[in-house]
Design a protein around this motif. Sequence first.
Motif, PDB file in Angstrom:
ATOM      1  N   GLU A  44       0.828  -1.209   0.000  1.00  0.00           N
ATOM      2  CA  GLU A  44       0.000   0.000   0.000  1.00  0.00           C
ATOM      3  C   GLU A  44       0.853   1.246   0.000  1.00  0.00           C
ATOM      4  OE1 GLU A  44      -2.971   0.267   3.010  1.00  0.00           O
ATOM      5  OE2 GLU A  44      -3.917  -1.591   2.339  1.00  0.00           O
ATOM      6  N   SER A  47       2.247   2.023  -3.442  1.00  0.00           N
ATOM      7  CA  SER A  47       1.464   2.494  -4.568  1.00  0.00           C
ATOM      8  C   SER A  47       0.588   3.675  -4.213  1.00  0.00           C
ATOM      9  CB  SER A  47       0.608   1.356  -5.097  1.00  0.00           C
ATOM     10  OG  SER A  47      -0.139   0.808  -4.043  1.00  0.00           O
ATOM     11  N   THR A 210      -2.792   7.505  -6.305  1.00  0.00           N
ATOM     12  CA  THR A 210      -2.147   6.283  -6.761  1.00  0.00           C
ATOM     13  C   THR A 210      -0.996   6.668  -7.684  1.00  0.00           C
ATOM     14  OG1 THR A 210      -4.336   5.342  -6.778  1.00  0.00           O
ATOM     15  CG2 THR A 210      -2.605   4.026  -7.747  1.00  0.00           C
ATOM     16  N   TYR A 221      -6.721   8.001  -5.204  1.00  0.00           N
ATOM     17  CA  TYR A 221      -6.857   6.654  -4.663  1.00  0.00           C
ATOM     18  C   TYR A 221      -8.255   6.504  -4.083  1.00  0.00           C
ATOM     19  CZ  TYR A 221      -6.505   2.985  -1.161  1.00  0.00           C
ATOM     20  OH  TYR A 221      -6.744   1.883  -0.385  1.00  0.00           O
TER      21      TYR A 221
ATOM     22  N   THR B 288      -1.680  -4.291  -7.149  1.00  0.00           N
ATOM     23  CA  THR B 288      -1.066  -2.963  -7.266  1.00  0.00           C
ATOM     24  C   THR B 288       0.402  -3.065  -7.670  1.00  0.00           C
ATOM     25  OG1 THR B 288      -0.745  -3.029  -4.887  1.00  0.00           O
ATOM     26  CG2 THR B 288      -2.609  -1.757  -5.695  1.00  0.00           C
ATOM     27  N   LEU B 292       1.054  -1.387 -11.264  1.00  0.00           N
ATOM     28  CA  LEU B 292       1.766  -0.106 -11.195  1.00  0.00           C
ATOM     29  C   LEU B 292       3.248  -0.264 -11.510  1.00  0.00           C
ATOM     30  CD1 LEU B 292      -0.054   1.172  -8.009  1.00  0.00           C
ATOM     31  CD2 LEU B 292      -0.541   1.775 -10.362  1.00  0.00           C
TER      32      LEU B 292
END
Lengths: 608, 405
Positions: A44, A47, A210, A221, B288, B292
């Motif tokens: 978390e 990103s 994000t 986000y 993610t 990403l």
Amino acid sequence: MENTESPKRRIAFIVAIGFMFIVLLGRLIQLQFLYQDVYGKKSEENSIRQIARDPIRGYIYDRRGTLLVDNRPSYTVTITPSEFKEKTIPYLAQVLGVDTAFVHERLRKGRIYNRFAPMKVKRDIDFPTLSLIEENRDKLSGVDYQIETKRFYPTKAKATHLFGYTKEISDAQLQELGSEYRLGDLIGATGLEAAYEHNLRGQKGYEFLTVNAKGQLLGAYNEGKSDFLAKEGSDLILAIDADLQALAESLLADKRGAVVAIDPNNGGVLALVSKPDYDLAKFGSVTSPDVWNALLTDSTKPMFNRATMTRYPPGSTFKMVLAAAALQEEVISPNYRIQCNGAFHYGTRVFKDHIAHGSTDPIESIQRSCNVFYYTVMLKTGLERWTRYGEEFGFGQPTGIDILEETAGLLPSEEYFDRIYGKGRWTQGYLVSLAIGQGEVGVSPLQMACYAAALGTRGIWHQPHVVERIRDKESGQTVEVKTETRNIELSDRVWNIIHEGMYRCVNEPGGTALIAKVRGVKVAGKTGTAQNPHGKDHAWFIGYAPVEHPKIAICVLVENAGFGGVIAAPIASMCIEQYLYGELIRNNANQPIVAAKDEQKQVEADQE
Amino acid sequence: MDSWFKKNIDYTTVTVVLLLLIIGIASVYSATYDAGASVYFNRQLIWGGIGFLLMFSIMFIPFRTLQLMSYPLYGISIMILLIVLAAGKVVAGSRSWFGVAGFGLQPSEIVKVTTILALASYLSNRTVNLGRLKHIAVAFGIVIVPVVLILLQPDMGTAIIYIVMLVVILYWAGVSNFLLITLIAPVAAAIATLSGTTAFVIVLACTVLMLVLLRENRLFSALVFSGTVFMGASVQYIFGKLAPHQQKRILTFLNPDADPLGAGYNVIQSKIAIGSGGLFGKGYLLGTQTQLNFLPAQWTDFIYCVPSEEFGFVGAFAILSLLTILLIRGVQTASTVKSRYASIVAIGVVAAIAVHTVINIGMAMGIMPVIGVPLPFMSYGGSNLLTNMVMAGLLLNVYANRKEY
């Protein structure tokens, strides 16, 4: 098959593959079950970028709701280390007019903090600089600007020492205050900005965005649902009267000194002026080193808050302390009289009075500021009682005002003399000067204003405070600032004598402060002169008005002005007039000083 | 005809390969997903299709033909390696690519297959006696030639795989355990000494234990042991003489966590991707770490992170299990075929796939050094995928011909 592939080897292979499977599976379980929390959190953090949004600092209003301290937009240049290219440093430094080393340092610190977060480099840039950066955006990748606020002071009241300024947080403060601040943030440094930093600051808001591995922003986000807005700082509503503050500042212009006016009914500070001062606007965001150096090396010490920090002998204004002690302790009776022939003999020493006052009772001693009366009474009363009553009136201790810088002053006691001179090595002769507020005693103008208020209200001593109320912007609720109050217990008989003496001092022939009069208002007061071994004496005046029910108590100190009645008393007079009438009603406001004949005489007199 | 297919097609292997292929292509799709299918996905899909056909074609090549072609194919592949060294393209610091009509080819991949075939051909020769040092040396030579050429590119990972393959094949072919230890112990000691004294001591202890259990000639045993000690000590000595930046490079190779921004970065991000997947993962196309792009070129060597993050333990476990099933099936085939040549080919394929799997997945989970090794059937890349499909084809071929001598 002539075979080498014995079943043994086949089993060895199966075991080896099984072993491989077990090891990898074990590691998989370890990562995905045992460490899932750790790695989940890391992913978390990876990103999601947290972008801090600075809150709007609280506004400051005066007692009537006039806006005194406002916010104006200002542009702050930032660099985002992950996108910024080091080779552009010389160009950026040139555009901003700063040292390349400075930009390097900021970049380094920014990288340590978070290389994807914008780091503030320079505040309050002007429009030409801003447009230059805009035009060269492609050359200056990673360079951006944020709109921030800077302080703006819309009224004539400068109140430099009162409002104080903010500055960029220092490394030491960052270490101490921790996570609520980050490098480049502003923090209150002096005055109310520092004292009420906690209220004024508000709370930072955070947006969550994000990003990909390169730190490029991809959007909000969780559709912005996790963001929280910055919480605006609370407003301060002061006891200050902006017009009175502005007038007092103008009256002290070109002088060195202080004016403190307070509301005797609650201790609210109506005006607090220290001169010389400096321009807070130059501290609004970034202070140039030149301005700093000029202020720090200025021999008149403009940074020094004379209203709360300076410590001078109070001179004759202190006579009421001794009068109160002697009368209340019944060392002397109200009818007590001395014969003043202009000098007082103690041992081989002679202490002069300014004139021979003749037969003098307690009231006249205050009215005419007779020194011989107090020399005599001091020796009868003794140091212990004098010190006790001095403490009652708040001397020798901080007042507890809500701006952080103030002196406790000096109120000597027997212990003090024992400590300084040694036990038994000081004599009663040391007390003679204290009787008239000279020698080893030091008070601040703020303490003196509180003293005047307590005198005017027959002994109600309120803790002085600049801020009356704090208004929370979110809830809209206003909270009163709590202060302490105590009583100075003196009998009415004593108060009557003191009041009468101070009233006559301003209003009747022989008084030393006749020019403190205000048309239509009964003013009571007392002049004083602080002996100054380094130059011309300092002038004091304390007073309150109207005498029937005081609404303002005031202290004026003017350095190197000689006798208190000439310079300090008229300033106080005009301040009282301004506050009580809301304007100046005298005809020739520009030339208020019409020195009475008696007072002229006193000029030399008080200066023993 | 129908019954021939029933009897001679190894459906387990076909199914497992097909599943791995599908998961792999889906992972490439996710790893390179950017508002739609990427060129990587399209290419991998084409390679997968070609590979599937190739696998079945290989299955139908007559067994004898394959054996006869082993040496010529080996010779051709060595020549290609030489040409690559002289004229190849440099990608990621290695001169291992070959541009053919717009497609990049990596010959060192397919050379694995030809080397296995050549080695199998040599070791199955009746005149070859593994008790003779001369013959062992020839077997070594067959592997060392491509290894040297590959090391010149330079490509450390592939070279290591060849060495491991050789040892495994030799073991299967019947080389004595003592000789095997003589080969392995010094190498293990060299690596262990760089990881620390404890590791070195453990390797020495294991060596002693093995030597004692094997009860070989005491003099030879002592020689092997002293050789192992000498190897460890001299590596330690040479290491001490290296410049600090060279030492650092070697240590990072062994322990990537020590260099979080360099080689260690990938492993840290990869562990985060796998670890954050949990039991069921974050959902397809919702990882993610993957979406990403926290892992550079994740679709090649770090493809295992994609299903591990997006499907969690369920996905990661499924892949590990499929690969394990494939390997065990391979070992079974190798031990049931009648032909020694076929048996060694099958075990060579098992060895190659096993080493790739252990190093790749181990690397992704941070328990193996970072060497650029693809995950069989899943990593993006035509040469690798086609080579894997050829190997799968060889397994099918061997199975189909299991009764032939």
